[in-house]
Design an enzyme around this catalytic site. Sequence first.
Site, PDB file in Angstrom:
ATOM      1  N   GLY A  53       1.065  -1.420  -0.232  1.00 57.06           N
ATOM      2  CA  GLY A  53      -0.035  -0.185   0.159  1.00 57.06           C
ATOM      3  C   GLY A  53       0.829   1.163  -0.046  1.00 57.06           C
ATOM      4  O   GLY A  53       0.938   2.099   0.472  1.00 57.06           O
ATOM      5  N   ASN A 118       1.022  -2.702   5.086  1.00 57.46           N
ATOM      6  CA  ASN A 118       0.544  -1.341   5.358  1.00 57.46           C
ATOM      7  C   ASN A 118      -0.942  -1.605   4.274  1.00 57.46           C
ATOM      8  O   ASN A 118      -1.876  -0.694   4.877  1.00 57.46           O
ATOM      9  CB  ASN A 118       1.125   0.421   4.823  1.00 57.46           C
ATOM     10  CG  ASN A 118       0.328   1.567   4.795  1.00 57.46           C
ATOM     11  OD1 ASN A 118      -0.102   1.819   5.920  1.00 57.46           O
ATOM     12  ND2 ASN A 118       0.415   1.548   3.421  1.00 57.46           N
ATOM     13  N   TYR A 180     -14.636  -2.853   9.169  1.00 59.05           N
ATOM     14  CA  TYR A 180     -13.436  -2.251   8.828  1.00 59.05           C
ATOM     15  C   TYR A 180     -12.087  -2.803  10.384  1.00 59.05           C
ATOM     16  O   TYR A 180     -11.658  -2.829  10.426  1.00 59.05           O
ATOM     17  CB  TYR A 180     -13.095  -1.298   8.334  1.00 59.05           C
ATOM     18  CG  TYR A 180     -11.750  -0.952   8.329  1.00 59.05           C
ATOM     19  CD1 TYR A 180     -10.755  -0.167   7.983  1.00 59.05           C
ATOM     20  CD2 TYR A 180     -11.469   0.123   9.693  1.00 59.05           C
ATOM     21  CE1 TYR A 180      -9.064  -0.210   7.961  1.00 59.05           C
ATOM     22  CE2 TYR A 180     -10.270   0.959  10.817  1.00 59.05           C
ATOM     23  CZ  TYR A 180      -8.676   1.353   9.790  1.00 59.05           C
ATOM     24  OH  TYR A 180      -7.687   1.219   9.941  1.00 59.05           O
ATOM     25  N   SER A 181     -13.250  -2.040  11.304  1.00 52.77           N
ATOM     26  CA  SER A 181     -13.281  -1.976  12.981  1.00 52.77           C
ATOM     27  C   SER A 181     -12.868  -3.628  13.143  1.00 52.77           C
ATOM     28  O   SER A 181     -12.023  -4.112  13.839  1.00 52.77           O
ATOM     29  CB  SER A 181     -14.462  -1.768  13.316  1.00 52.77           C
ATOM     30  OG  SER A 181     -14.391  -0.168  13.663  1.00 52.77           O
TER      31      SER A 181
END
Length: 290
Positions: A53, A118, A180-181
């Site tokens: 990333g 990342n 996402y969490s």
Amino acid sequence: MNFGVEDCLYVYPSDSIARWVNVSRPRASRGGFWFGKGFVVSEIADKAVLITGANRGIGRALVDEALHRGARRVYAGTRDRFTAPDERVVPVALDVTNRAQIHDAVGAVESLDVLINNAGIARYDDLNDPSVLERHLAVNLFGTHAVTRAFLPMLMRSSGAVVNNLSINALAPLPLIPAYSISKAAAFNLTMSLRAFLAPEGVRVHAVLTGPVDTDMTRELDIPKSTPRSVASAIFDALARDEQDIFPDPVSQSLARGWTSSPTKALERQFAELVAAAPMAHRSPTRSTP
């Protein structure tokens, strides 16, 4: 819409969250420290680093910071075309969900001292669409796992380090981006598990619990944010100090107090001891390739 991990939305959890510490402390020595099977030099200078990333935000800042600190080679893993800012940068086509690209990336890297996972995505959702959760897990969890396993032989040879860029949302979910969490919480557990498995092999595993950062997605939000450059610098500073759990910005640092004495850390240490006592055949994460 997909976002790189550096473009994710961060907010303050309401409660104080304590700090991660090392499961086991390496033995310090001049110029580095002894850990697992060998002596580890703690500086990034003259090292080979792979950053996934790497095209923008925190990822691009990590590339620039590694060059600034004298890295010998920086492999910039991206899904899109990447313009190398320095002759020491080697662009690598790397979609972390693509097994063929991971395989080719291993062939493109001559040696490796530090792997920084990342790459990631973040989508707004309400957990009504299972495919959104599956996509987050595919990138943020399984992608991190696949890339790490693929490069483990190189990292074991160099007594290297794995750095997983996570989020404070791994500790407390943000309902605006629950998938996402959830994926970051799972990646945090993966990080701790790899830490226990790889310690005897001399490979260190670091978790980066990042707070709000001024990236594309958060730029219009009126909250205090750190710059990607300051976060990247803090990550490498923490690596030089061998901080296995890294809080690279004021928000995450403010949440870190008290973690050393928490029940969670006590459990992590106890469970790591179980792994250390297990037969090698039952604790090696390198028995197969991705």
